[in-house]
Design a protein around this motif. Structure first.
Motif, PDB file in Angstrom:
ATOM      1  N   ILE A 286       0.847  -1.188   0.000  1.00  0.00           N
ATOM      2  CA  ILE A 286       0.000   0.000   0.000  1.00  0.00           C
ATOM      3  C   ILE A 286       0.886   1.243   0.000  1.00  0.00           C
ATOM      4  CG2 ILE A 286      -1.763   1.286   1.273  1.00  0.00           C
ATOM      5  CD1 ILE A 286      -2.698  -1.352   2.445  1.00  0.00           C
ATOM      6  N   LYS A 287       0.582   2.153  -0.869  1.00  0.00           N
ATOM      7  CA  LYS A 287       1.401   3.357  -0.986  1.00  0.00           C
ATOM      8  C   LYS A 287       1.168   4.253   0.232  1.00  0.00           C
ATOM      9  CE  LYS A 287       0.898   3.329  -6.010  1.00  0.00           C
ATOM     10  NZ  LYS A 287       0.443   4.107  -7.190  1.00  0.00           N
ATOM     11  N   PRO A 288       2.223   4.554   0.980  1.00  0.00           N
ATOM     12  CA  PRO A 288       2.026   5.439   2.146  1.00  0.00           C
ATOM     13  C   PRO A 288       1.916   6.895   1.726  1.00  0.00           C
ATOM     14  CG  PRO A 288       4.318   4.794   1.981  1.00  0.00           C
ATOM     15  CD  PRO A 288       3.598   4.051   0.891  1.00  0.00           C
ATOM     16  N   LEU A 289       1.172   7.650   2.481  1.00  0.00           N
ATOM     17  CA  LEU A 289       1.034   9.076   2.256  1.00  0.00           C
ATOM     18  C   LEU A 289       2.120   9.821   3.031  1.00  0.00           C
ATOM     19  CD1 LEU A 289      -2.834   9.436   2.579  1.00  0.00           C
ATOM     20  CD2 LEU A 289      -1.481   9.357   0.472  1.00  0.00           C
ATOM     21  N   PRO A 290       2.389  11.067   2.677  1.00  0.00           N
ATOM     22  CA  PRO A 290       3.383  11.844   3.440  1.00  0.00           C
ATOM     23  C   PRO A 290       2.959  11.979   4.895  1.00  0.00           C
ATOM     24  CG  PRO A 290       2.875  12.937   1.364  1.00  0.00           C
ATOM     25  CD  PRO A 290       1.888  11.818   1.502  1.00  0.00           C
ATOM     26  N   PRO A 291       3.902  12.074   5.811  1.00  0.00           N
ATOM     27  CA  PRO A 291       3.532  12.202   7.232  1.00  0.00           C
ATOM     28  C   PRO A 291       2.796  13.501   7.485  1.00  0.00           C
ATOM     29  CG  PRO A 291       5.877  12.613   6.924  1.00  0.00           C
ATOM     30  CD  PRO A 291       5.358  12.102   5.603  1.00  0.00           C
ATOM     31  N   LEU A 292       1.925  13.457   8.461  1.00  0.00           N
ATOM     32  CA  LEU A 292       1.164  14.650   8.818  1.00  0.00           C
ATOM     33  C   LEU A 292       2.098  15.703   9.406  1.00  0.00           C
ATOM     34  CD1 LEU A 292      -1.954  12.965  10.461  1.00  0.00           C
ATOM     35  CD2 LEU A 292      -1.720  13.842   8.126  1.00  0.00           C
ATOM     36  N   ALA A 293       1.848  16.946   9.023  1.00  0.00           N
ATOM     37  CA  ALA A 293       2.711  18.041   9.466  1.00  0.00           C
ATOM     38  C   ALA A 293       2.482  18.335  10.940  1.00  0.00           C
ATOM     39  CB  ALA A 293       2.447  19.288   8.633  1.00  0.00           C
ATOM     40  N   ARG A 294       3.566  18.547  11.652  1.00  0.00           N
ATOM     41  CA  ARG A 294       3.514  18.948  13.067  1.00  0.00           C
ATOM     42  C   ARG A 294       3.754  20.445  13.124  1.00  0.00           C
ATOM     43  NH1 ARG A 294       7.542  17.543  15.771  1.00  0.00           N
ATOM     44  NH2 ARG A 294       6.583  17.515  17.836  1.00  0.00           N
ATOM     45  N   ARG A 295       2.699  21.184  13.376  1.00  0.00           N
ATOM     46  CA  ARG A 295       2.797  22.636  13.405  1.00  0.00           C
ATOM     47  C   ARG A 295       3.377  23.077  14.735  1.00  0.00           C
ATOM     48  NH1 ARG A 295       3.697  27.028  10.371  1.00  0.00           N
ATOM     49  NH2 ARG A 295       2.849  28.901  11.373  1.00  0.00           N
ATOM     50  N   MET A 296       4.548  23.721  14.679  1.00  0.00           N
ATOM     51  CA  MET A 296       5.194  24.214  15.881  1.00  0.00           C
ATOM     52  C   MET A 296       4.895  25.695  16.051  1.00  0.00           C
ATOM     53  SD  MET A 296       6.552  21.376  16.729  1.00  0.00           S
ATOM     54  CE  MET A 296       7.537  21.881  18.124  1.00  0.00           C
ATOM     55  N   LEU A 297       5.063  26.172  17.263  1.00  0.00           N
ATOM     56  CA  LEU A 297       4.819  27.572  17.549  1.00  0.00           C
ATOM     57  C   LEU A 297       5.897  28.437  16.924  1.00  0.00           C
ATOM     58  CD1 LEU A 297       3.788  27.367  21.304  1.00  0.00           C
ATOM     59  CD2 LEU A 297       2.288  27.572  19.322  1.00  0.00           C
ATOM     60  N   GLY A 298       5.499  29.603  16.441  1.00  0.00           N
ATOM     61  CA  GLY A 298       6.465  30.543  15.894  1.00  0.00           C
ATOM     62  C   GLY A 298       6.751  30.299  14.427  1.00  0.00           C
TER      63      GLY A 298
END
Length: 878
Positions: free
Chosen positions: A632-644
């Motif tokens: 199964i083709k994996p999708l890109p990892p979910l973005a971790r939004r950091m402060l700043g």
């Protein structure tokens, strides 16, 4: 959310679907038909016009106008008939009318529109007109540009003399082509190459694609210079940046394509390099959506080379990914025989924590046969997850902590230069007694600093506690930071592009290291010889005393160290830890007439260096030849939004050198300094960012005049203070004598009938003399006043209120000078700070001294006069 980790070591299956993937090698010939904004929709066959990017917000309206041919068509027959009737040249819908067909392979500066010429789509015609306008230097604008018609006019703004240039084309239903119906190829405007509006990132990417493939680090400033030279017009930096982003997206492929072909890439690596270790972990959500999680890579040639010749020292560190998908790159770095960087394994994870480090160390332990870590050394920073994972996976390993990170945390509280020197002296100590002595020096200055360092486990960052026979005395983990700096540009790219660039770097490095070793003539690698010479810089100051055939004592003053050449041991332990003879061992070796190079450890031999790089990484096919897998083709990892706001540059610590990066080389930067607010008097912010009310500072206590006493409890007379008072009195006496002389001269001048001006001048001189006398007295009062005597800020009084005999004469002389200057007794007592008992002592001394040395001011300084014939008495000037 469930996490599923799939491990594979061979590839046997292929993809079931037949999806085309972008091929970077043939990107300039023909590319697949994709649109980044409207995925899955086909448009024209000109692939360069199909690509759009998130970096181009100003082209959104243009992209919306370009509608899919198969979905909407190029208009109905009724619409075509109406449009054809409105054209200036009615060519009809006759198939094969003999009109030319546009050739898209013609060079861009050779393209020219022709009447009746047919094109595949309006985008192809628009591209041809843009190339023609940029080459000729005349600006054009598109009045209409949709799926059924295109109208282009001259873009000149001269209203007095309109330019007749005009091109009109429309869609031919039966021929399924776009044909030019009207063409007026004549310009009456000025040719000024003002064509910046035609240079869009979509057009510029065609001209920079090959150049960016050959030179991926091409800067935007360089692109601006090339555009100005090649097309005779300038573009903004943001335009060049969007062009570069679009080109790199085309070269590297879309983000989803990278992660969709992760399995294919891993199987290709295992096919081309059997015996390598590749692991991929994915995250499967409850809705069966699969996301990429982690990936580990270690080539067989690299791990076999480490087992053959590298020292048993491994540096561990993590670095941030700077591309679209954020994450961490975990690396394990070794040291080859020439003490250079030797990357062993690397992995991409979502975050640097204990679980990911444990997963990485377990795979590394299996590849290098580390077992429980006995006999091996690991160097890392103070990351808590890494420290805990190392204790669990490698319980018997020697874990050193980077001394630079230890000092960075120590400097936050104790930032004096004195602490810095003492810390590094203690860190580089090779004998425990020397280390304890250096720590005692820190404890004397500040006990809290001593406790801070002791709590950081000195056995992990001081050489005195390191294991021997490791041939590595390093207290820093700088070799890992060096590798992170090498792959800085690679960390800005997507996943597979980054892995490929690291692989290519390692292939080239193996080849060049082997070629470099062939030129070495010595048996030992040059880095080891260079370090040995550095150890022996103080060689001439050491004397050798033999105690046996192989036992010697090296002495330098009170320092002495025992060296055993047969066991290759020195009591200072530097030879045992580093594997390179120290200065004491070199003295003993030279005393026996041997070469110290032969006593360097075998870990630094050239033959061992060649064995490390003997087997290189095998070649890997391009992505167009990668095998297809059924995973199964994996999708890109979910973005971790950091402060700043996200940063691309690494935040340098205050301990690192800033001269290389500072703009002004002539001034010291203020990086790392803590500012103080002038409003609230607190540190951490400045006056501009403080928004509360202003705080009134407490008034400072007034300082007493003069310099403070060194020891106010103990008072004594000083010779310098009395001497200063005597000199001041003498100056006052001389000034007073000059004043009297000036007055006398004026009086005599009046008696003799001389011109009054001379008498006036004499009076002025007398006045000046009096001022000099006043200044002399003030000098004496300033030196002596207040406390009796003053020398360099030391004003003292005698405890029994008596004047020492050695100062009696000087003080009595000062009193006599003040009397001659006209001071009263009370003024003299106040000026000299004399009490009644001291005044009585001076009077008794006066009666005694007059019998021995009768002296008065008139006798000491008698007036000298000269008489002329006119009877005028002239006082010579002083």
């Amino acid at each position: 959310m469930a996490v599923e980790s799939e491990v594979h070591h061979e590839s046997s299956e292929e993809y079931e679907d037949d999806e085309e993937v972008l091929d970077t090698e043939h990107i300039d010939v023909e590319m697949e038909e994709v649109d980044f904004k409207t995925q899955g929709k086909e448009r024209c066959k000109d692939a360069f016009l199909n690509f759009s990017s998130d970096y181009e917000d100003n082209e959104a309206d243009e992209d919306n106008d370009l509608v899919d041919e198969d979905e909407e068509g190029f208009g109905s027959e009724e619409e075509i008939d109406d449009t054809a009737g409105a054209n200036d040249l009615d060519l009809g819908d006759v198939v094969g009318a003999g009109f030319p067909i546009n050739d898209p392979s013609v060079k861009w500066n050779k393209m020219k529109p022709l009447l009746g010429e047919r094109y595949e789509s309006p985008h192809q015609l628009q591209q041809c007109l843009t190339n023609y306008a940029i080459k000729s230097g005349f600006n054009i604008k598109f009045a209409k540009c949709d799926t059924v018609r295109l109208t282009a006019k001259c873009g000149s703004k001269m209203k007095s003399q309109p330019c007749p240039f005009r091109v009109h084309a429309s869609w031919m239903t039966q021929e399924r082509s776009f044909q030019i119906k009207t063409l007026v190829d004549e310009h009456k405007c000025v040719r000024n190459f003002n064509i910046s509006n035609l240079l869009s990132p979509r057009w510029l990417v065609r001209h920079f694609l090959k150049e960016l493939i050959m030179k991926p680090n091409l800067k935007c400033k360089e692109m601006q210079s090339i555009i100005r030279t090649k097309f005779h017009c300038g573009v903004s930096w943001s335009m060049a940046y969007r062009t570069r982003c679009r080109a790199m997206t085309i070269i590297d492929g879309k983000l989803t394509e990278h992660y969709a072909r992760v399995w294919d890439y891993c199987h290709e690596l295992l096919r081309s390099n059997p015996g390598s270790t590749v692991q991929v972990g994915v995250t499967v959500n409850p809705d069966q959506t699969t996301y990429f999680h982690m990936m580990y890579l270690c080539f067989k040639a690299i791990k076999e080379g480490w087992k053959i010749g590298c020292r048993r020292v491994i540096g561990l560190d993590g670095s941030f990914l700077k591309g679209t998908c954020k994450g961490e790159l975990l690396t394990a770095i070794g040291r080859d025989a020439n003490n250079q960087v030797y990357p062993i394994a690397w992995a991409v994870v979502d975050i640097e924590n204990k679980a990911n480090w444990k997963w990485f160390l377990e795979l590394l332990t299996e590849d290098l046969n580390l077992l429980d870590g006995g006999g091996f050394t690991v160097i890392s920073d103070q990351h808590k997850g890494l420290l805990e994972a190392t204790k669990e996976v490698l319980p018997n390993v020697e874990h050193r902590q980077c001394a630079r990170h230890i000092y960075a945390n120590f400097r936050k509280t104790y930032s004096r230069v004195e602490f810095k020197n003492m810390f590094w002296q203690a860190c580089l100590s090779t004998v425990q007694s020397e280390f304890l002595r250096k720590m005692d020096d820190i404890k004397e200055v500040n006990p809290n600093a001593y406790e801070h360092l002791i709590a950081r486990h000195p056995h992990t960052w001081c050489r005195a506690f390191f294991r021997t026979n490791v041939a590595c005395e390093a207290v820093e983990n700088g070799i890992v930071e060096c590798f992170n700096a090498i792959i800085l540009d690679a960390r800005k790219k997507p996943l597979l592009a980054m892995f490929e660039e690291i692989r290519l770097y390692m292939m080239n490095r193996f080849y060049h290291m082997l070629q470099k070793a062939e030129k070495w003539e010595s048996v030992v690698c040059p880095a080891a010889i260079k370090k040995m010479n550095k150890f022996g810089e103080d060689l001439r100051n050491w004397n050798v005393n033999p105690s046996g055939p192989s036992i010697f004592e090296a002495r330098n003053g009170l320092e002495g160290y025992v060296v055993n050449l047969q066991s290759r041991v020195c009591i200072c332990k530097l030879w045992d830890i580093s594997g390179i003879p120290c200065v004491h061992a070199q003295c003993a070796i030279l005393f026996t007439g041997q070469d110290p190079v032969h006593f360097i450890s075998e870990w630094f031999n050239v033959d061992r260096f060649k064995a490390i790089y003997a087997n290189n990484i095998l070649h890997v096919n391009g992505r167009n030849l990668w095998p297809r897998t059924s995973y199964i083709k994996p999708l890109p990892p979910l973005a971790r939004r950091m402060l700043g706001r996200p940063t691309l540059k690494r935040k340098r610590h205050v301990t690192e050198s800033q001269d290389k990066y500072s703009q002004n080389k002539m001034k010291v930067t203020g990086i790392g300094r803590t500012v103080q607010c002038k409003n609230c008097l607190q540190r951490g912010h400045n006056k501009a960012s403080y928004k509360n009310h202003k705080v009134t500072p407490e008034p400072k206590p007034k300082k007493k005049m003069g310099r403070p006493r060194l020891d106010p409890d103990i008072s004594h007379w000083t010779r310098g203070g009395v001497r200063g008072g005597v000199r001041g009195s003498r100056g006052g006496a001389m000034g007073s004598r000059c004043g009297r002389g000036g007055n006398r001269r004026g009086v005599v001048g009046n008696i003799g009938g001389v011109v009054a001006n001379r008498g006036g001048r004499g009076s002025k001189r007398g006045g000046r003399g009096s001022k000099r006398g006043g200044r002399g007295s003030k000098t004496f009062v300033r030196v002596e006043g207040g406390g009796g005597a003053e020398v360099e800020g030391d004003t003292v009084e005698n405890e029994d209120d008596t004047i020492p005999e050695k100062y009696l004469f000087h003080l009595w002389k000062s009193m006599q000078d003040l009397k001659q200057s006209g001071y009263s007794i009370e003024e003299i007592k106040n000026s000299l700070s004399l009490t009644d008992s001291r005044m009585k002592q001076l009077n008794d001394y006066h009666d005694t001294i007059e019998q021995v040395i009768p002296m008065s001011m008139e006798e000491e300084y008698p007036p000298q006069t000269e008489t002329q014939d006119g009877g005028e008495e002239i006082i010579p000037e002083t």
